[in-house]
Motif scaffolding. Structure first.
Motif, PDB file in Angstrom:
ATOM      1  N   GLN A 266       2.803  -5.697  -6.360  1.00  0.00           N
ATOM      2  CA  GLN A 266       1.366  -5.863  -6.180  1.00  0.00           C
ATOM      3  C   GLN A 266       0.872  -7.175  -6.769  1.00  0.00           C
ATOM      4  N   THR A 267       1.437  -7.575  -7.904  1.00  0.00           N
ATOM      5  CA  THR A 267       1.059  -8.847  -8.514  1.00  0.00           C
ATOM      6  C   THR A 267       1.440 -10.014  -7.616  1.00  0.00           C
TER       7      THR A 267
ATOM      8  N   TYR B  52       7.492 -11.769  -3.658  1.00  0.00           N
ATOM      9  CA  TYR B  52       7.050 -10.458  -3.171  1.00  0.00           C
ATOM     10  C   TYR B  52       8.194  -9.731  -2.463  1.00  0.00           C
TER      11      TYR B  52
ATOM     12  N   TRP C  16       1.838  -9.956  -4.419  1.00  0.00           N
ATOM     13  CA  TRP C  16       0.991  -9.929  -3.214  1.00  0.00           C
ATOM     14  C   TRP C  16      -0.374 -10.571  -3.488  1.00  0.00           C
ATOM     15  N   ARG C  17      -0.956 -10.285  -4.648  1.00  0.00           N
ATOM     16  CA  ARG C  17      -2.238 -10.906  -4.998  1.00  0.00           C
ATOM     17  C   ARG C  17      -2.104 -12.415  -5.136  1.00  0.00           C
ATOM     18  N   GLN C  18      -0.960 -12.875  -5.621  1.00  0.00           N
ATOM     19  CA  GLN C  18      -0.723 -14.314  -5.727  1.00  0.00           C
ATOM     20  C   GLN C  18      -0.666 -14.954  -4.334  1.00  0.00           C
TER      21      GLN C  18
ATOM     22  N   GLU D 277      -2.200 -13.919  -1.631  1.00  0.00           N
ATOM     23  CA  GLU D 277      -3.569 -13.986  -1.131  1.00  0.00           C
ATOM     24  C   GLU D 277      -4.352 -15.116  -1.777  1.00  0.00           C
ATOM     25  N   LEU D 278      -4.170 -15.312  -3.077  1.00  0.00           N
ATOM     26  CA  LEU D 278      -4.884 -16.372  -3.791  1.00  0.00           C
ATOM     27  C   LEU D 278      -4.438 -17.754  -3.319  1.00  0.00           C
TER      28      LEU D 278
ATOM     29  N   ASN E  80       0.851  -1.194   0.000  1.00  0.00           N
ATOM     30  CA  ASN E  80       0.000   0.000   0.000  1.00  0.00           C
ATOM     31  C   ASN E  80       0.891   1.248   0.000  1.00  0.00           C
TER      32      ASN E  80
END
Length: 445
Positions: free
Chosen positions: A364-365, A423, A367-369, A371-372, A235
């Motif tokens: 950011q990519t 990350y 980080w989304r991975q 979470e997934l 963020n």
């Protein structure tokens, strides 16, 4: 009560072992470990490339007084009027000692000093940039090593599961529930995993050697590491990061110093029209006697012979740059150099902004991975694997389904860890793009 068959007990034990092994988490070796900060600090202090750029800066810094110094004093000694019949300088009739000093125009020296200072500052930014680069490389090598260790640990866990499945296949085969092919397939997969583990161990050794190399140590120095994930969620204030990168990143600052040096070069080229000076002081001593003829009234002239007295001489010279074509060419060349440095500075700022944008997108990519993987992929893989084991135990699923479950679970766990490592590495790239550490305390470049 019904008697439970021996085969059923064995099957239940094997299934229970498999379920337990599924929930085991790989554990890093419990030895005296280096923290991430200790690795980074050691790399910044001991890496030879950092030491080299530091000494390059010291070299440029110590040359500033050289650039502002006047030319060296010249001391001369001359023997004159040596007879042609002699090769001995001592036979010369006249001896002359001279001291001369050139004086460069002070305004020129001042500009030359500024240019030398600009060059030293450029070298300082190169040192700063190298420290940040080694800082980032050390962090990325650390996470590569963590990943290789975790891959090896997960590989061993998967092989343990495969060994349990091979036993289960043997039990099911003995009761006629599955063909011999299942047992052979399980044993083959177990052997293949041994080969994979050897490759993973090799990756771990290489990653460990790279960390040692960055810390300026022998590549085979033994050490362990503590597992740390230090980067916060992505963020970040993109505008603030770009502002920092385009204004204070070492490469940008260094290019600004280069532009300043080019501007001083223009001023120096214009000052070349001013004269420089030279002052000489001489002392002469002549052994040849001085003959003076004095006319005498009504008598022959009187010849007087006297020793020559030593004499002083002083000379002042001015050097005027009268070749205007040369001066104009120097000014035009300096102006072209300045314009080139300005374009390079703007290009460096543009590249810094792009690097920040790309690094933040990469972070950011990743980080989304993470979470997934945590919310969906790993839980689903665990459920699918456990269901396959139970189904195979009761003859409701074939062995290939179980094998696929093993591989899927292994890949999911490894994928989650890799996403975490990616990350952290992306965050390190973001630090490199900004030009300074953002997430690690302690010694800073």
């Amino acid at each position: 009560m019904r008697n439970i068959s021996t085969t059923g007990i064995i099957r239940a034990f094997v299934v229970g072992s498999i379920m337990l092994a599924t929930n085991l988490q790989p554990v890093l070796a419990a030895e005296q470990s280096l923290t991430l900060q200790e690795i980074v600090n050691t790399a910044i202090k001991s890496n030879p490339a950092v030491a080299e750029t530091e000494k390059r800066w010291e070299e440029k810094f110590n040359r500033i007084p050289v650039a502002t110094a006047q030319p060296n004093l010249k001391v001369g000694f001359m023997k004159d009027d040596i007879p042609t019949s002699s090769l001995n300088p001592g036979d010369g009739m006249m001896t002359e000692f001279t001291i001369s000093q050139e004086f460069m125009n002070p305004s020129k020296l001042k500009l030359m000093g500024k240019m030398a200072e600009n060059e030293a500052n450029m070298s300082k930014t190169s040192w700063d940039e190298k420290q940040v680069a080694v800082y980032v490389q050390a962090k990325q090598a650390y996470y590569d090593y963590l990943y290789s260790k975790q891959a090896l640990a997960i590989g061993k866990e998967s092989q343990q599961l495969m060994g349990q499945l091979a036993k289960l296949a043997q039990v099911n085969y003995s009761t006629g529930m599955v063909p011999l092919q299942d047992t052979l397939k399980a044993q083959t997969e177990f052997s293949q995993m041994t080969i994979d583990l050897l490759n993973m161990a090799s990756m771990e050794a290489v990653a460990k050697a790279k960390i040692n190399n960055l810390m300026g140590r022998s590549t085979n120095t033994a050490f362990e590491v503590k597992e740390e994930f230090t980067a916060p969620p992505p963020n970040f204030d993109l505008a603030g990061l770009i502002k920092t990168a385009t204004e204070s990143k070492s490469s940008v600052v260094g290019m600004q110093y280069q532009a300043d040096m080019a501007q001083n070069g223009i001023d120096l080229a214009k000052k070349q029209k001013l004269p420089d000076f030279e002052v000489s002081l001489g002392y002469k001593k002549n052994k040849e006697p001085m003959i003076d003829v004095m006319p005498m009234s009504g008598m022959d002239p009187k010849i007087m012979v006297e020793d020559r007295k030593p004499a002083w001489s002083i000379e002042v010279m001015a050097m005027f740059p009268i070749w205007q074509g040369k001066n104009k060419a120097e000014i035009k060349a300096a102006e072209a150099g300045y314009e080139a440095s300005q374009a390079a500075l703007q290009n460096m700022r543009n590249m810094a902004e792009l690097d920040v944008q790309m690094a933040l997108t990469e972070a950011q990519t990743s980080w989304r991975q993470i979470e997934l993987y945590e919310s969906t992929i790993v839980p689903q893989a665990e459920q699918s694997y456990q269901a396959a084991v139970v189904g195979y135990t009761h003859g409701k699923a074939d062995f290939m389904t179980v094998l696929d479950g093993v591989n899927t679970l292994r890949n999911a766990k490894l994928g989650l860890y890799k996403a975490k490592v990616d990350y952290e590495k992306a965050a390190a790239n973001l630090e490199n793009a900004v030009g300074k550490p953002l997430f690690t305390s302690g010694t800073q470049p």
